[in-house]
Motif scaffolding. Sequence first.
Motif, PDB file in Angstrom:
ATOM      1  N   MET A   1     -41.337-130.572 -30.813  1.00 44.10           N
ATOM      2  CA  MET A   1     -40.558-129.359 -31.120  1.00 44.10           C
ATOM      3  C   MET A   1     -39.119-129.566 -30.680  1.00 44.10           C
ATOM      4  N   SER A   2     -38.166-129.356 -31.572  1.00 42.36           N
ATOM      5  CA  SER A   2     -36.767-129.581 -31.229  1.00 42.36           C
ATOM      6  C   SER A   2     -36.206-128.389 -30.486  1.00 42.36           C
ATOM      7  N   ALA A   3     -35.232-128.657 -29.624  1.00 48.70           N
ATOM      8  CA  ALA A   3     -34.600-127.594 -28.857  1.00 48.70           C
ATOM      9  C   ALA A   3     -33.704-126.779 -29.767  1.00 48.70           C
ATOM     10  N   PRO A   4     -33.521-125.486 -29.492  1.00 50.96           N
ATOM     11  CA  PRO A   4     -32.705-124.648 -30.348  1.00 50.96           C
ATOM     12  C   PRO A   4     -31.237-125.012 -30.231  1.00 50.96           C
ATOM     13  N   SER A   5     -30.485-124.891 -31.328  1.00 53.62           N
ATOM     14  CA  SER A   5     -29.053-125.157 -31.300  1.00 53.62           C
ATOM     15  C   SER A   5     -28.252-123.873 -31.226  1.00 53.62           C
ATOM     16  N   ALA A   6     -28.776-122.771 -31.726  1.00 54.49           N
ATOM     17  CA  ALA A   6     -28.145-121.466 -31.582  1.00 54.49           C
ATOM     18  C   ALA A   6     -29.062-120.645 -30.695  1.00 54.49           C
ATOM     19  N   VAL A   7     -28.543-120.135 -29.586  1.00 56.78           N
ATOM     20  CA  VAL A   7     -29.439-119.641 -28.548  1.00 56.78           C
ATOM     21  C   VAL A   7     -29.169-118.189 -28.186  1.00 56.78           C
ATOM     22  N   SER A   8     -28.851-117.355 -29.161  1.00 57.08           N
ATOM     23  CA  SER A   8     -28.546-115.970 -28.864  1.00 57.08           C
ATOM     24  C   SER A   8     -29.717-115.249 -28.207  1.00 57.08           C
ATOM     25  N   SER A   9     -30.949-115.658 -28.466  1.00 52.86           N
ATOM     26  CA  SER A   9     -32.114-115.014 -27.853  1.00 52.86           C
ATOM     27  C   SER A   9     -32.529-115.697 -26.560  1.00 52.86           C
ATOM     28  N   PHE A  10     -31.809-116.726 -26.171  1.00 50.32           N
ATOM     29  CA  PHE A  10     -32.146-117.479 -24.973  1.00 50.32           C
ATOM     30  C   PHE A  10     -31.126-117.212 -23.873  1.00 50.32           C
ATOM     31  N   ARG A  11     -31.553-117.417 -22.646  1.00 50.40           N
ATOM     32  CA  ARG A  11     -30.667-117.456 -21.493  1.00 50.40           C
ATOM     33  C   ARG A  11     -30.889-118.786 -20.794  1.00 50.40           C
ATOM     34  N   TYR A  12     -29.913-119.210 -20.018  1.00 45.46           N
ATOM     35  CA  TYR A  12     -30.014-120.485 -19.313  1.00 45.46           C
ATOM     36  C   TYR A  12     -29.732-120.282 -17.831  1.00 45.46           C
ATOM     37  N   GLY A  13     -30.391-121.081 -17.019  1.00 43.72           N
ATOM     38  CA  GLY A  13     -30.150-121.080 -15.583  1.00 43.72           C
ATOM     39  C   GLY A  13     -29.939-122.492 -15.096  1.00 43.72           C
TER      40      GLY A  13
ATOM     41  N   LEU B   1     -45.876-107.772  -7.240  1.00 43.08           N
ATOM     42  CA  LEU B   1     -44.545-108.302  -7.556  1.00 43.08           C
ATOM     43  C   LEU B   1     -44.700-109.554  -8.420  1.00 43.08           C
ATOM     44  N   VAL B   2     -43.992-109.585  -9.539  1.00 44.01           N
ATOM     45  CA  VAL B   2     -44.164-110.713 -10.454  1.00 44.01           C
ATOM     46  C   VAL B   2     -42.859-111.432 -10.782  1.00 44.01           C
ATOM     47  N   SER B   3     -41.706-110.872 -10.424  1.00 37.70           N
ATOM     48  CA  SER B   3     -40.455-111.459 -10.915  1.00 37.70           C
ATOM     49  C   SER B   3     -40.194-112.840 -10.326  1.00 37.70           C
TER      50      SER B   3
ATOM     51  N   ILE C   1     -37.693-114.481  -2.285  1.00 35.32           N
ATOM     52  CA  ILE C   1     -39.093-114.213  -1.953  1.00 35.32           C
ATOM     53  C   ILE C   1     -39.565-112.971  -2.711  1.00 35.32           C
ATOM     54  N   ALA C   2     -38.761-111.916  -2.713  1.00 35.74           N
ATOM     55  CA  ALA C   2     -39.021-110.699  -3.484  1.00 35.74           C
ATOM     56  C   ALA C   2     -37.682-110.246  -4.039  1.00 35.74           C
ATOM     57  N   SER C   3     -37.649-109.892  -5.331  1.00 34.41           N
ATOM     58  CA  SER C   3     -36.341-109.737  -5.949  1.00 34.41           C
ATOM     59  C   SER C   3     -36.246-108.486  -6.806  1.00 34.41           C
ATOM     60  N   HIS C   4     -36.365-108.635  -8.131  1.00 34.40           N
ATOM     61  CA  HIS C   4     -35.971-107.582  -9.061  1.00 34.40           C
ATOM     62  C   HIS C   4     -36.726-106.278  -8.844  1.00 34.40           C
ATOM     63  N   GLU C   5     -38.020-106.342  -8.533  1.00 35.19           N
ATOM     64  CA  GLU C   5     -38.778-105.111  -8.359  1.00 35.19           C
ATOM     65  C   GLU C   5     -38.247-104.269  -7.203  1.00 35.19           C
ATOM     66  N   LEU C   6     -37.662-104.915  -6.201  1.00 30.67           N
ATOM     67  CA  LEU C   6     -37.165-104.152  -5.053  1.00 30.67           C
ATOM     68  C   LEU C   6     -35.896-103.379  -5.385  1.00 30.67           C
TER      69      LEU C   6
ATOM     70  N   ASP D   1     -36.866-108.707 -24.435  1.00 28.47           N
ATOM     71  CA  ASP D   1     -35.868-107.657 -24.208  1.00 28.47           C
ATOM     72  C   ASP D   1     -35.155-107.924 -22.885  1.00 28.47           C
ATOM     73  N   TRP D   2     -33.933-108.439 -22.965  1.00 30.37           N
ATOM     74  CA  TRP D   2     -33.169-108.743 -21.759  1.00 30.37           C
ATOM     75  C   TRP D   2     -32.577-107.495 -21.113  1.00 30.37           C
ATOM     76  N   HIS D   3     -32.763-106.334 -21.712  1.00 35.47           N
ATOM     77  CA  HIS D   3     -32.223-105.099 -21.152  1.00 35.47           C
ATOM     78  C   HIS D   3     -33.286-104.259 -20.462  1.00 35.47           C
ATOM     79  N   ALA D   4     -34.505-104.772 -20.416  1.00 37.20           N
ATOM     80  CA  ALA D   4     -35.593-104.069 -19.735  1.00 37.20           C
ATOM     81  C   ALA D   4     -36.046-104.918 -18.551  1.00 37.20           C
ATOM     82  N   GLN D   5     -37.296-104.794 -18.147  1.00 37.69           N
ATOM     83  CA  GLN D   5     -37.834-105.611 -17.056  1.00 37.69           C
ATOM     84  C   GLN D   5     -38.256-106.964 -17.652  1.00 37.69           C
ATOM     85  N   TRP D   6     -37.237-107.786 -17.929  1.00 36.99           N
ATOM     86  CA  TRP D   6     -37.446-109.003 -18.714  1.00 36.99           C
ATOM     87  C   TRP D   6     -38.408-109.988 -18.060  1.00 36.99           C
TER      88      TRP D   6
END
Length: 219
Positions: free
Chosen positions: A1-13, A39-41, A145-150, A189-194
């Motif tokens: 599977m090739s990596a995407p070249s246009a990544v509007s639906s992707f985020r990178y870290g 806690l799952v984030s 250790i614990a993040s977004h949910e807090l 959905d990057w605007h919710a609890q992604w």
Amino acid sequence: MSAPSAVSSFRYGVFLRPDPGTCALLTDLHLLLRQQYGLVSCAAYPPHATLMGNMPTNAPESELTDRIGTALVGTASFTTYNLGVEKGGGGIGFNLHDLPDGSPNPGITDLLDTVRRAMAPVAEPMDHYRANPLDPGRFRAHLSIASHELLLRPELRPEIFDFVEGLGWEPPRSFTADTVSLYRFRSPDWHAQWWRKMTWDHVHSWRLGPAATVTLAAA
């Protein structure tokens, strides 16, 4: 599977990977907090210290890897110190930001600056405060250790902090920071609890050069 070249639906870290022992301890902590508190984030991510987080971009992955690889040329590995559990930024994590004397670790801050300067020209703006790339003025290197949910349930933070402290688990107090990795993230959905439905792929890792040694002149 090739990596995407246009990544509007992707985020990178761009992440600093801890040593294997710390990665294992973090994984156990994240799974325990999922079982105890739901806690799952943090468990949704690989163990890491963020250098550039959740960055949207339309640049191809080949450009991202070239930019990071070029920027890291000549960057030496360094010793990172784990100074224990602390509260910060609404979450709970291990403090990697400081040296044992309490001053900022220049290895961490320099690496952050290197990565941010490399990625800034291709980073797209965002309008969601919990997903924005790091603001250097607010940055403290940490292992979550614990993040977004807090942020959503701040009343849990004292209890979870006491719970983690009560475990008495001791991570390695220092490790050689020598591995930087790029990850690709996707969420419906990057605007919710992604983090609840987020998936990720490891894209590439770079090994930093050996730490510089100091040679003392003969008397």
